[in-house]
Design a protein around this motif. Sequence first.
Motif, short mmCIF file in Angstrom:
data_model
loop_
_atom_site.label_atom_id
_atom_site.label_comp_id
_atom_site.label_asym_id
_atom_site.label_seq_id
_atom_site.Cartn_x
_atom_site.Cartn_y
_atom_site.Cartn_z
N UNK A 26 38.02 36.80 31.01
CA UNK A 26 38.56 37.82 31.92
C UNK A 26 38.96 37.18 33.25
N UNK A 27 40.11 37.61 33.74
CA UNK A 27 40.54 37.22 35.07
C UNK A 27 41.02 38.49 35.78
N UNK A 28 41.28 38.39 37.09
CA UNK A 28 41.61 39.60 37.82
C UNK A 28 42.61 39.37 38.94
N UNK A 39 34.03 32.71 31.39
CA UNK A 39 34.45 33.94 30.72
C UNK A 39 34.77 35.06 31.71
N UNK A 40 34.56 34.79 33.00
CA UNK A 40 34.92 35.78 34.02
C UNK A 40 33.98 36.97 34.06
N UNK A 41 32.84 36.85 33.39
CA UNK A 41 31.88 37.95 33.36
C UNK A 41 30.59 37.53 34.06
N UNK A 83 37.89 41.00 36.15
CA UNK A 83 38.83 42.10 35.86
C UNK A 83 38.42 43.40 36.56
N UNK A 84 37.10 43.65 36.68
CA UNK A 84 36.64 44.87 37.36
C UNK A 84 37.27 45.01 38.74
N UNK A 85 37.51 43.88 39.40
CA UNK A 85 37.94 43.88 40.80
C UNK A 85 39.28 44.57 41.04
N UNK A 86 40.01 44.83 39.94
CA UNK A 86 41.32 45.46 40.11
C UNK A 86 41.22 46.95 40.48
N UNK A 87 40.01 47.49 40.52
CA UNK A 87 39.86 48.92 40.82
C UNK A 87 40.56 49.26 42.14
N UNK A 88 41.58 50.07 42.04
CA UNK A 88 42.44 50.34 43.19
C UNK A 88 41.68 51.10 44.27
N UNK A 89 41.77 50.62 45.48
CA UNK A 89 41.18 51.34 46.60
C UNK A 89 39.80 50.85 47.00
#
Length: 275
Positions: free
Chosen positions: A36-38, A55-57, A99-105
Motif C-alpha cells: 500500500x502507498x498513499x 507493505x505500507x501497513x 493508503x489510509x492517509x488519503x482520507x479527505x479533510x
Amino acid sequence: MRLSSFVFLIPVVAVNAIACPSQGKYGFIPPGSTDLRGPCPALNALANHGYLPRNGQNITIRNTLQASQDVYNIDPSILVGVAKLGLLTSNEPDSFTLDDLKLHGTIEFDASLSRGDYALGDNTHFNETIFSTLANSNPGVDYYNVTSAGQVQFARLAESERTNPNLTNTDKEIGFRSFTFALTLAVFGNVTTGVAPKNFIQTWFREERIPFAEGWVRPACTLDGASVTALTAAVQEASNWTSSGGCPYVRTGSTAAPTLDSKAICKQLDSLTGQ
Ligand code: HEM
Ligand SMILES: *[C@@H]1O[C@H](CO)[C@@H](O)[C@H](O)[C@H]1NC(C)=O
Ligand SMILES: *[C@@H]1O[C@H](CO)[C@@H](O)[C@H](O)[C@H]1NC(C)=O
Ligand SMILES: *[C@@H]1O[C@H](CO)[C@@H](O)[C@H](O)[C@H]1NC(C)=O
Ligand SMILES: *[C@@H]1O[C@H](CO)[C@@H](O)[C@H](O)[C@H]1NC(C)=O
Ligand SMILES: *[C@@H]1O[C@H](CO)[C@@H](O)[C@H](O)[C@H]1NC(C)=O
Ligand SMILES: *[C@@H]1O[C@H](CO)[C@@H](O)[C@H](O)[C@H]1NC(C)=O
C-alpha cells in the motif's frame, strides 16, 4: 555484554545503511502489487527503502517519526501533530496504512503539488500532469526557491478554483500546503534560504525514491521547528493566498462526517469581525 554491544550496533547499522542505500535492507524497491502507498511522497519513499514497512501497513507514530529523523533529519516535534492526525484516518487503534492517509479533510487537501483533488477523482496517486506545474517552475535555473514555490502554490490553487466546485481552501489547507512544500525545500535544499535542487525533488516525487544516487545527503543539521516554521511562512507569503471561503474542518474517522466542523465557530468569528 552481548546485549549492550548489540544495542550499540543499531545506530551504526542505520548510519551505514543511509550512506549506502542502494543495496541491502534499505535498498530501493518499488512497491509490489499488494503493497500500500498513499498521498504522501515522503512516507511512500521511506517505505520504498524499507525505513517504514514495505507493505505500507502497520505504520505507527513512533516509526514514522523515527524514520523521518533517521533519513530526512526532521525533528520529531515538527511531525508529531500530523502523525497523530494520521492515526485518525485509520480504523486501527494504534497504526495506519499509507493508503489510509488519503482520507479527505483529515490531512489530505485540495490543490496538491502532485495529486488530484478528491472531488475530481484520484487524490492519492502521483500525477505527472499535475506535477508539471512544479516540475516546470523556476525556468532557466536548476533549483526551486521560495519565489517559485509561491508561484506554484498560486497556480495550483487557481487551477482548483477553476475546475473543482467542491474545493476546500481555508487557513487549514494553506497551512498544510505551505508546510509540506517548505519541508520539501528544507530536506532537499537549504532550510534558511529555501533553495533546493530541482533534480532531487523531481526524482523523489516521480519515483518515490530518495535521491541518494543523484548526490543527496541527509541534512547535516536537524530541521527544527523554528526554521521550518519560518520557511513555511515564507512560502505561504510568496503564494499570495486568499481563502475561497468555508470553514476549516477535520474528519475524525474514515466513516465520520466532518465532525469537528467549526462552522459554528467561524460564524461567531465572522460576526465578531463584522464579515
Ligand atoms: C508525520 C508523518 C507524515 C504524515 C502522517 C503525512 C501525511 C501526508 C498526507 C496525508 C498528505 C496528503 C496531502 C495532500 O493532499 O497532498 C501528505 C502530503 C505531503 N507530504 Fe506528508 N506526511 C508526513 C510526513 C512528511 C514528511 C516528513 C515530509 C517531507 C519530507 C512530507 C512531505 C509531504 C509533501 C511534499 C506532500 C504534498 C504532496 C503533494 O502536494 O502532492 N510529509 N503527507
Ligand atoms: C500488524 O502487526 C501485527 C502485530 O505484529 C500483526 O498481528 C498484524 O497482522 C499486522 N497487520 C498488518 C496489516 O500487517
Ligand atoms: C460536491 O459538492 C456537491 C454539492 O455540495 C455534493 O453533492 C457532492 O457530493 C460533492 N462531491 C464530492 C465528491 O464531495
Ligand atoms: C491527472 O491529472 C489530470 C489533470 O487534472 C487529469 O486530467 C488526468 O485524468 C489525471 N490522470 C490520472 C491518471 O488520474
Ligand atoms: C528564485 O529564483 C529566481 C530565478 O533565478 C529568481 O528570479 C528569484 O529572485 C529567486 N527568489 C529568491 C527569493 O531568491
Ligand atoms: C504576489 O503579489 C506580488 C505583489 O503584487 C507580486 O509581485 C507577485 O508576483 C505575486 N506572486 C504570485 C505568486 O502571484
Ligand atoms: C544555507 O545557506 C546559507 C546562506 O547561503 C549558508 O550560510 C548555510 O550554510 C546553508 N545551510 C545549509 C544547510 O546548506
